[in-house]
Structures are given as C-alpha cells and as structure tokens.
Design a protein around this motif. Sequence first.
Motif, short mmCIF file in Angstrom:
data_model
loop_
_atom_site.label_atom_id
_atom_site.label_comp_id
_atom_site.label_asym_id
_atom_site.label_seq_id
_atom_site.Cartn_x
_atom_site.Cartn_y
_atom_site.Cartn_z
N CYS A 26 0.83 -1.20 0.00
CA CYS A 26 0.00 0.00 0.00
C CYS A 26 0.87 1.25 0.00
CB CYS A 26 -0.95 0.02 1.20
SG CYS A 26 -0.12 0.04 2.80
N VAL A 27 0.20 2.38 -0.22
CA VAL A 27 0.87 3.68 -0.25
C VAL A 27 0.06 4.65 0.61
CG1 VAL A 27 1.67 5.59 -1.69
CG2 VAL A 27 1.73 3.24 -2.58
N GLU A 38 -3.09 9.34 4.98
CA GLU A 38 -4.19 8.84 4.17
C GLU A 38 -3.74 7.64 3.34
OE1 GLU A 38 -7.30 10.15 0.60
OE2 GLU A 38 -5.88 11.62 1.41
N LEU A 39 -4.52 6.57 3.40
CA LEU A 39 -4.28 5.39 2.56
C LEU A 39 -4.78 5.71 1.16
CD1 LEU A 39 -3.49 2.35 2.31
CD2 LEU A 39 -5.87 1.84 2.90
N ILE A 40 -3.89 5.78 0.18
CA ILE A 40 -4.31 6.21 -1.15
C ILE A 40 -4.22 5.11 -2.20
CG2 ILE A 40 -3.78 8.64 -0.74
CD1 ILE A 40 -1.18 8.21 -2.36
N GLU A 41 -3.40 4.07 -1.96
CA GLU A 41 -3.27 3.00 -2.94
C GLU A 41 -3.13 1.66 -2.23
OE1 GLU A 41 -0.24 3.59 -5.90
OE2 GLU A 41 -0.59 5.76 -5.95
N ASP A 80 -4.91 -7.33 5.64
CA ASP A 80 -3.48 -7.21 5.35
C ASP A 80 -2.88 -5.86 5.72
OD1 ASP A 80 -3.43 -9.81 4.20
OD2 ASP A 80 -4.25 -9.00 2.33
N ILE A 81 -3.72 -4.86 5.98
CA ILE A 81 -3.19 -3.53 6.29
C ILE A 81 -3.61 -3.09 7.69
CG2 ILE A 81 -3.17 -1.11 5.59
CD1 ILE A 81 -3.58 -2.02 2.70
N LEU A 82 -4.89 -2.86 7.89
CA LEU A 82 -5.36 -2.31 9.18
C LEU A 82 -5.05 -3.24 10.34
CD1 LEU A 82 -8.81 -0.80 8.12
CD2 LEU A 82 -6.55 0.29 8.16
N ALA A 83 -5.09 -4.54 10.13
CA ALA A 83 -4.83 -5.49 11.21
C ALA A 83 -3.38 -5.45 11.69
CB ALA A 83 -5.17 -6.92 10.75
#
Length: 654
Positions: A462-463, A472-475, A485-488
């Motif tokens: 992610c980016v 801000e999560l943009i990609e 896979d990201i927030l956890a």
Amino acid sequence: MRQNKIVTADEAVALIRPDDVVTTTGFVQSCIPEALHAALERRFVETGKPGNLTLIMTAGAGDSKGLGTGRFHHEGMLGRVIAANFGRMPKVAKAAQENRIRGYNLPQGVISQLYRACAAGQPGLFTKVGLHTYVDPRHGGGRVNTLTQDEIVKVVEVDGEEWLFYRATKIDVALIRGTCADPAGNLCMSKEALTLDNLAQATAARNNGGIVIAQVERVVEQGSIKPKDVRVPGILVDCVVVAEPEHHRMNYGVQHDPALAGEVRIPVGGLRKMPLDARKVIARRAAFELPPNGVVNLGVGAPEGISAVANEEGATPYITLTTEAGAVGGVLASGSSFGAATNADCIIDQNQMFDFYDGGGLDMTCLGMAECDEAGNVNTSRFGGRLNGCGGFINISQNARKVVFAGTFTSGGLETRIEDGKLRILKEGRARKFMAGVEQNTFSGPYAKERRQPVLYVTERCVFNLTQAGMELIEVAPGIDIGRDILAHMDFMPVIENPILMDRRIFADQPMELLADILNLNLHERVSYDKERNLLFVNLEGWQVRSKGDIDALRQVLETACLKAGQRVNSIVNHDGFRIGENLYDDYAEMIEYMSAYHYLTSTRYATSAFLRLKMQEALNRRGLAPHIFERRSEAHAFLDAAIRSAETRAAAE
C-alpha cells in the motif's frame, strides 16, 4: 628543504595523545584508512594508550563486525563520540547505550559542514537542519544517553525565525586517505570512489595546531602529481603511511573498480536485473515519483533499488541520481559500494553536496523507514534496542522538495509472493512499522505539513500520503485486503476515502514503460473530444503532478485539443485518484484560469476525495474562479448539461 613525510603506521599513530579529538574519513564501507585504524587499535591494546579519545566522524565507516571505527570499541579507548552513524560500530554503540562513553548523534551534513567551521576558526554552524527532531535541544539535543550532559546544540532566533546552532569541537588529529602521495605529502585521490571531507578535516586539524595522518597505496616522485589533481596539499599533511593492499581496498567488498573511481566508463545495459519481489515492487512504485530532469537522492536499503529500476526502464538519462557522499549522476552502486556510482558525471566533496541539499537543490529523495506513526513522523535512528544513528537522513528529508519513504510494511520474517499480477502475503513480519508513536523522531511529519512538503510512504502492499487530515491510505496492491493485510497490522487508523489500486504494471515481470510516464509521453491519451456535444473529457484518474513541468505538459495537451476542435469547448475532468502536492495547487489553478480565459465555455470536475475537492476549491476561489467540483461523475455531468442548456436557451433568446 622539503621534508620527507613517509613513516610507518605505528610511527604515525604514536603521535596521538590521550584525550585528543580524532576525526577519521570513510563512508559506509568505502575510503576507510584501515591501516591507520588497525595501528591505533594495536597500540591501545598493547599499551593502554592513547585513551579517553573523542571520535568525530560523519557517516558510518566500517563493516559492522569490527573493522573501520569498530576497532575503537576497547574499554577506555574512547571517552566521547560525535557521529552521524553508530550502526557500523555496534560495540561502540553498545558502550554509549550502557552509559560507558558520552555520545552525540548529529546529522551527517552538520558534522560534515562543521569541519569547515573548525577550519575557518568559527564557533559553529547555523542551520535549520534538525528542528523538531530528536536533535532539537527541546527534544534531547542529539545526546544518546544520560551520561552526556553538555549541550552542543542551541535554538536561536534570527529575524523571527528559529534556527539551530551547533557548537564546533576543535580537532587534534585527522586520519584521512588518498591514492598516492609525494614525499612532501601532496595527495591525489585518482583511484578512490569518493573524496568525502578529507580537505576540510585536514585543514581543521592543521589550523588547530593538530596533526594530519594520510594513508595511501603508493608514493610517487616529488612534483609528479598535477597541481589540479592534488586534493589535499602537503602543507596540511604531517605523516604519510603506505598501506598494504588488504588495508587499502576501495571498500570491504571490492579491491578496486575503475568504473567507480571514474577512470573508465562501462556499458550499463547489462547490469543485473532485479528479481520481481517485494523489494522490487517498492522500488518500482517509488520510481513513478521520479521527477523528469530532476535531481534525486536515494537512501540505503529499499530505496537503492530505484537506481536499478530506472536503469532497466531506460530512465537514467532523464534523472540525475546523487548520493550524500558526493556522487552526481550515473548508476548508483549498492552493497559494499553504496555511496559511489558507476559512470558518475562528477564526484564532489561531501560537505559541498550537503550545501546543495540543505539549500533545497534536491527535487526528490527516497529514504528508508524503520517506524512511522499517525502524525507522519519517521524513525530510522533508534529502534528495537539499537542505536543506529541518523546518517544524512535529517539533512536530506527536511530539505528535499519531495520526500518518499520506502520500506516493507512489516519487518522480521516477512514473506511474499507475486503471482498472476497480484501480491500475496505468505508470512507476516514479526515487527510492526506503523506505530501509534515512534521511539525517536528522525523526521517530523507536523513540521513537513507546516512547510507544505509533499511526503509519501511506499510499501509493497500500500501507499500512504501525508495530508493535513493525517496519514491517508491512497493505494492498495492487487490481491491485498485492506482490513486483513493492512489495518490489522497497524497501531492507528489512517484516513481512508477512496484508495485506488497500485499500478498493475508494477506486479508484472516486464518493462513498465516508466519513461513514458515520467516524460508524460502518453498524456494525450487521457484527453478525448465529443464533437456533437462539443465536450472535452479529461481523464486524470490516477495521474499525479510531480512538478510544475507536469502542469505545463497538461496545459499543452489541453490547448492542442482545444485548438484542434476549432472553438471554445465544454470540459469535464475526472480527478479520481489524482494526486498533487500542496505546494502546486496554485500553479494548477493558474492553468485552469488560463484555459477558462482562452479555451473553455464551461468547465467542471469531480473527485471522490473530500480533501482534494477542498484544496482545489480554495485554490480556484483565490483566483476568483467558480470551482464547479463535485464528488460524483453524475453530479458533474448534470451540472455541465444544465450549463449547456442554459447557454443554448440564452443563445436562442438572443
């Protein structure tokens, strides 16, 4: 009569006294006067002298296993260390962490420039480098432990602005290195990969009444070195030591490489291609941020891969890559040769490179990240029980016009696979990088926001973009689930509006046509004209404005399309996934003002990002333009259709 200054290493280091302030040269694993370090270590082990030395150095100079400055770890040998990097002398770092020696971790460029201040007899250095980081005296003053009490950094105010003042420490001994010397001590560096701060260090020691010891690989006849090839004049040098080949390697992994020394130029098309793994994904995504015809710095680790990607994609001629060690142009080296470059355009002294960096000369930098928090702060200097040091990170990150931080999302055992154009997480890393708060602040996110500095955080999955609203999560990478896979695996909740997929080309093992993106060669494909409706549709979805040059390129494409239409047109612009630095909104609004004045009948646009809509509205309002920017495409089309009908009604009435 000229003095013959050629002595043995043992004879030279015998001149060093207890309590002396010693500076040495070297960058990572290159240009290290290993014979002098070995002789000094040998003398101390055998005699216990000289002890309580102060070591001043810029970049780390060692292999992290005991060579270079790692030789100075013996109890009682050092009393104080002022360094930008401790990671390459772990036993010295441990002594500092255990309060057995005093220590300061200062920015590499500051130490490099302080050599010149010492040489000129100045009390220190004024700079903004380090403000709002752990080097700021309000946040520790760069001291690495409680034993270290003296303040050598102060906050001062000049004309209403805050600056830092770094106090200079006078130097008694300089250990430097060249390729050859004549009996009078004139040094050339023809086979060295870098010139670093040799001249400034030698001048600083000489003007303080100290001594300068130079290591070389050979002695040449008096007067045989051309005057312009002398990098350190003999008037500054007291002793010349001829080193054995094993102690005079170009770096610990390379005996000598003439391409790194600038003696020859070699074909670079055959350089080894990076395998398509997480590291290459990060480098590829970061490479899309490269500014056309810009000057770029790349840090160690994941960012190094950008050089290889740019070379693979044929983009190297359109980007000037640099290192803080002094290399300009060419293909940046990695591994033990990091800091040097193959086929460099030139090599300048390290302090001169930091003059360029600190003055805002860098268009972009890509640096690594060990920890990042919800305020956008980044830590690379002290984490996980390790005192690593900041190196040139603070100078570079604070002063580049755009900053890209790059690294894996987690660390410690992360395993990934790329298949069918998607990223799979096979095994998650043990350590989280995205924390609620960083252990040490090496980069200040709030300070960057205050100065409207564009900042991006690129990982394999992610980016993130640093905005006024936060991180801000943009990609998101194809195949990645945001929740799983990201927030956890984060300690904070980022801003999430409408993230788009990372470019699918990044995950395919074939050329990405990066050059076309950098040079905006395909920008015309984003513009289409409907003659029946007299409607110009501009699809800027996923497009980013890297520089004012990108805005100029877009203006040219739009103007060409309008002139081809042969009349004023109605336009609608898709800004979904569109990115632009806060410092460029006014330039973008100026372009819209120009198009409205000369080519548009009516113009409207849409974007799902509330922040983008707000910033664009503000920029257009400042120019007295009606924003006409909507959240949804249907709303933008409805507005445009109403405007067209209204214009037709007015025309019919007239």
